[in-house]
Motif scaffolding. Structure first.
Motif, PDB file in Angstrom:
ATOM      1  N   ILE A  19       0.868  -0.995  -0.055  1.00  0.00           N
ATOM      2  CA  ILE A  19       0.032  -0.013  -0.070  1.00  0.00           C
ATOM      3  C   ILE A  19       0.794   1.205  -0.109  1.00  0.00           C
ATOM      4  N   GLY A  20       0.794   1.899  -1.106  1.00  0.00           N
ATOM      5  CA  GLY A  20       1.708   3.407  -1.042  1.00  0.00           C
ATOM      6  C   GLY A  20       0.837   4.499  -0.572  1.00  0.00           C
ATOM      7  N   VAL A  21       1.541   5.428   0.156  1.00  0.00           N
ATOM      8  CA  VAL A  21       0.667   6.450   0.616  1.00  0.00           C
ATOM      9  C   VAL A  21       1.711   7.650   0.253  1.00  0.00           C
ATOM     10  N   ALA A  22       0.957   8.905   0.252  1.00  0.00           N
ATOM     11  CA  ALA A  22       1.768  10.076   0.037  1.00  0.00           C
ATOM     12  C   ALA A  22       0.977  11.364   0.899  1.00  0.00           C
ATOM     13  N   ASN A  23       1.764  12.401   1.296  1.00  0.00           N
ATOM     14  CA  ASN A  23       1.136  13.395   1.681  1.00  0.00           C
ATOM     15  C   ASN A  23       2.335  14.486   1.265  1.00  0.00           C
ATOM     16  N   GLY A  24       1.803  15.425   0.133  1.00  0.00           N
ATOM     17  CA  GLY A  24       2.702  16.296  -0.081  1.00  0.00           C
ATOM     18  C   GLY A  24       3.885  15.825  -0.883  1.00  0.00           C
ATOM     19  N   SER A  25       4.985  16.098  -0.283  1.00  0.00           N
ATOM     20  CA  SER A  25       6.001  15.623  -0.984  1.00  0.00           C
ATOM     21  C   SER A  25       6.817  14.232  -0.097  1.00  0.00           C
ATOM     22  N   GLU A  26       5.757  13.970   0.712  1.00  0.00           N
ATOM     23  CA  GLU A  26       6.243  12.580   1.592  1.00  0.00           C
ATOM     24  C   GLU A  26       5.885  11.636   0.950  1.00  0.00           C
ATOM     25  N   GLN A  27       6.282  10.223   0.773  1.00  0.00           N
ATOM     26  CA  GLN A  27       5.757   9.172   0.354  1.00  0.00           C
ATOM     27  C   GLN A  27       6.004   8.028   1.210  1.00  0.00           C
ATOM     28  N   ASN A  28       5.371   7.070   1.534  1.00  0.00           N
ATOM     29  CA  ASN A  28       5.666   5.737   2.281  1.00  0.00           C
ATOM     30  C   ASN A  28       5.041   4.530   1.815  1.00  0.00           C
ATOM     31  N   ALA A  29       5.406   3.428   2.111  1.00  0.00           N
ATOM     32  CA  ALA A  29       4.645   2.393   1.841  1.00  0.00           C
ATOM     33  C   ALA A  29       4.607   1.142   2.733  1.00  0.00           C
ATOM     34  N   PHE A  30       3.822   0.489   2.860  1.00  0.00           N
ATOM     35  CA  PHE A  30       3.819  -0.825   3.791  1.00  0.00           C
ATOM     36  C   PHE A  30       3.122  -2.051   2.996  1.00  0.00           C
ATOM     37  N   THR A  31       3.528  -3.337   3.539  1.00  0.00           N
ATOM     38  CA  THR A  31       3.014  -4.634   3.004  1.00  0.00           C
ATOM     39  C   THR A  31       1.685  -4.757   3.901  1.00  0.00           C
ATOM     40  N   ALA A  32       0.654  -5.091   3.010  1.00  0.00           N
ATOM     41  CA  ALA A  32      -0.589  -5.638   3.611  1.00  0.00           C
ATOM     42  C   ALA A  32      -1.011  -6.911   2.862  1.00  0.00           C
ATOM     43  N   ALA A  33      -1.808  -7.640   3.806  1.00  0.00           N
ATOM     44  CA  ALA A  33      -2.288  -8.893   3.345  1.00  0.00           C
ATOM     45  C   ALA A  33      -3.858  -8.914   3.399  1.00  0.00           C
ATOM     46  N   TRP A  34      -4.413  -7.980   4.301  1.00  0.00           N
ATOM     47  CA  TRP A  34      -5.790  -7.943   4.659  1.00  0.00           C
ATOM     48  C   TRP A  34      -6.422  -6.704   3.764  1.00  0.00           C
ATOM     49  N   VAL A  35      -6.600  -7.362   2.659  1.00  0.00           N
ATOM     50  CA  VAL A  35      -6.919  -6.378   1.166  1.00  0.00           C
ATOM     51  C   VAL A  35      -8.275  -7.097   0.487  1.00  0.00           C
ATOM     52  N   MET A  36      -9.251  -6.428   0.140  1.00  0.00           N
ATOM     53  CA  MET A  36     -10.180  -7.065  -0.704  1.00  0.00           C
ATOM     54  C   MET A  36     -10.987  -5.921  -1.569  1.00  0.00           C
ATOM     55  N   GLN A  37     -11.487  -6.365  -2.683  1.00  0.00           N
ATOM     56  CA  GLN A  37     -12.576  -5.623  -3.561  1.00  0.00           C
ATOM     57  C   GLN A  37     -13.839  -5.752  -2.561  1.00  0.00           C
ATOM     58  N   VAL A  38     -14.647  -4.251  -2.547  1.00  0.00           N
ATOM     59  CA  VAL A  38     -15.737  -4.349  -1.618  1.00  0.00           C
ATOM     60  C   VAL A  38     -16.956  -3.844  -2.519  1.00  0.00           C
ATOM     61  N   SER A  39     -16.791  -3.342  -3.730  1.00  0.00           N
ATOM     62  CA  SER A  39     -17.799  -2.834  -4.562  1.00  0.00           C
ATOM     63  C   SER A  39     -17.486  -2.865  -5.909  1.00  0.00           C
ATOM     64  N   PHE A  40     -18.361  -3.083  -6.714  1.00  0.00           N
ATOM     65  CA  PHE A  40     -18.310  -3.000  -8.287  1.00  0.00           C
ATOM     66  C   PHE A  40     -18.329  -1.577  -8.833  1.00  0.00           C
ATOM     67  N   GLU A  41     -19.686  -0.743  -8.385  1.00  0.00           N
ATOM     68  CA  GLU A  41     -19.838   0.319  -8.835  1.00  0.00           C
ATOM     69  C   GLU A  41     -20.219   1.239  -7.811  1.00  0.00           C
ATOM     70  N   PRO A  42     -19.255   2.227  -7.398  1.00  0.00           N
ATOM     71  CA  PRO A  42     -17.975   2.504  -8.089  1.00  0.00           C
ATOM     72  C   PRO A  42     -17.092   1.459  -7.679  1.00  0.00           C
ATOM     73  N   PRO A  43     -15.932   1.060  -8.191  1.00  0.00           N
ATOM     74  CA  PRO A  43     -15.136   0.131  -7.855  1.00  0.00           C
ATOM     75  C   PRO A  43     -14.499   0.753  -6.493  1.00  0.00           C
ATOM     76  N   MET A  44     -14.389  -0.334  -5.601  1.00  0.00           N
ATOM     77  CA  MET A  44     -13.849   0.033  -4.372  1.00  0.00           C
ATOM     78  C   MET A  44     -13.142  -1.054  -3.825  1.00  0.00           C
ATOM     79  N   ILE A  45     -12.091  -0.755  -2.978  1.00  0.00           N
ATOM     80  CA  ILE A  45     -10.981  -1.715  -2.258  1.00  0.00           C
ATOM     81  C   ILE A  45     -11.064  -1.288  -0.855  1.00  0.00           C
ATOM     82  N   ALA A  46     -10.794  -2.202   0.101  1.00  0.00           N
ATOM     83  CA  ALA A  46     -10.683  -1.816   1.489  1.00  0.00           C
ATOM     84  C   ALA A  46      -9.709  -2.775   1.947  1.00  0.00           C
TER      85      ALA A  46
END
Ligand SMILES: Cc1cc2nc3c(=O)[nH]c(=O)nc-3n(C[C@H](O)[C@H](O)[C@H](O)COP(=O)(O)O)c2cc1C
Length: 161
Positions: A19-46
């Motif tokens: 999971i990549g994140v950014a706030n202004g000029s700052e970026q970070n990322a972390f590994t995640a396993a607890w990820v899933m699609q939760v909607s078709f329309e609109p397309p959503m991920i949680a």
């Protein structure tokens, strides 16, 4: 209280993502396993995120993130982004800013560029529910499975038995 919780919960199938994140000029990322699609329309991920992660602070502040799908050859990437307090975490692997400005990992099989919709409480984690605003396949290959990471996240010690 659940007996053999770490063995039983490991039977729930997950992939492995950065999971990549950014706030202004700052970026970070972390590994995640607890990820899933939760909607078709609109397309959503949680995904589920520990609010103590540095990435949570950036996500909370900016409301943007990417979900990058790791492949079978990406155990080292999972381990790298699975460590906290790493200085210059973003200099080891190639990435570029997505449409949302959050970092897209060049090695990933595919990515989803997202805008945070809301957080929900979930015990010691928060569920980040996100709308997908852009996505693409970057490389071919089979997705890495969480079960293939063994105890890389140290989770076997986290269950109260
Ligand atoms: C295979 C694996 C899966 C993980 N899954 C999650 C997860 O789903 N949610 C989470 O909050 N942390 C998860 N972690 C832990 C974070 O990746 C780790 O704590 C990371 O160092 C947090 O980084 P940060 O503090 O730089 O944001 C996982 C770690 C590994 C190795």
């Amino acid at each position: 209280m659940i007996e053999n919780a770490s063995i039983l919960f490991n039977k729930i199938t997950h992939g492995v993502y950065v999971i990549g994140v950014a706030n202004g000029s700052e970026q970070n990322a972390f590994t995640a396993a607890w990820v899933m699609q939760v909607s078709f329309e609109p397309p959503m991920i949680a995904f589920s995120i520990n609010p103590e992660h540095y990435s949570y602070k950036l996500l909370q502040a900016s409301g943007v993130c990417t979900v990058n799908v790791l492949g079978q050859d990406h155990l080292a990437i999972a381990a790298h982004f699975g460590r906290s307090g790493v200085k210059e975490k973003m200099t080891t692997y190639c990435w570029q800013a997505g449409k949302s400005e959050a970092p897209v990992l060049a090695d990933s099989l595919a990515y989803f560029d997202c805008k945070l919709s809301h957080f929900s409480d979930a015990g010691d984690h928060k569920i980040a529910v996100c709308e997908v605003i852009n996505s693409a396949e970057l490389n071919s290959g089979w997705p890495l499975l969480y079960s293939q990471t063994g105890n890389m996240d140290g989770s076997s010690d986290l269950y109260k038995t």
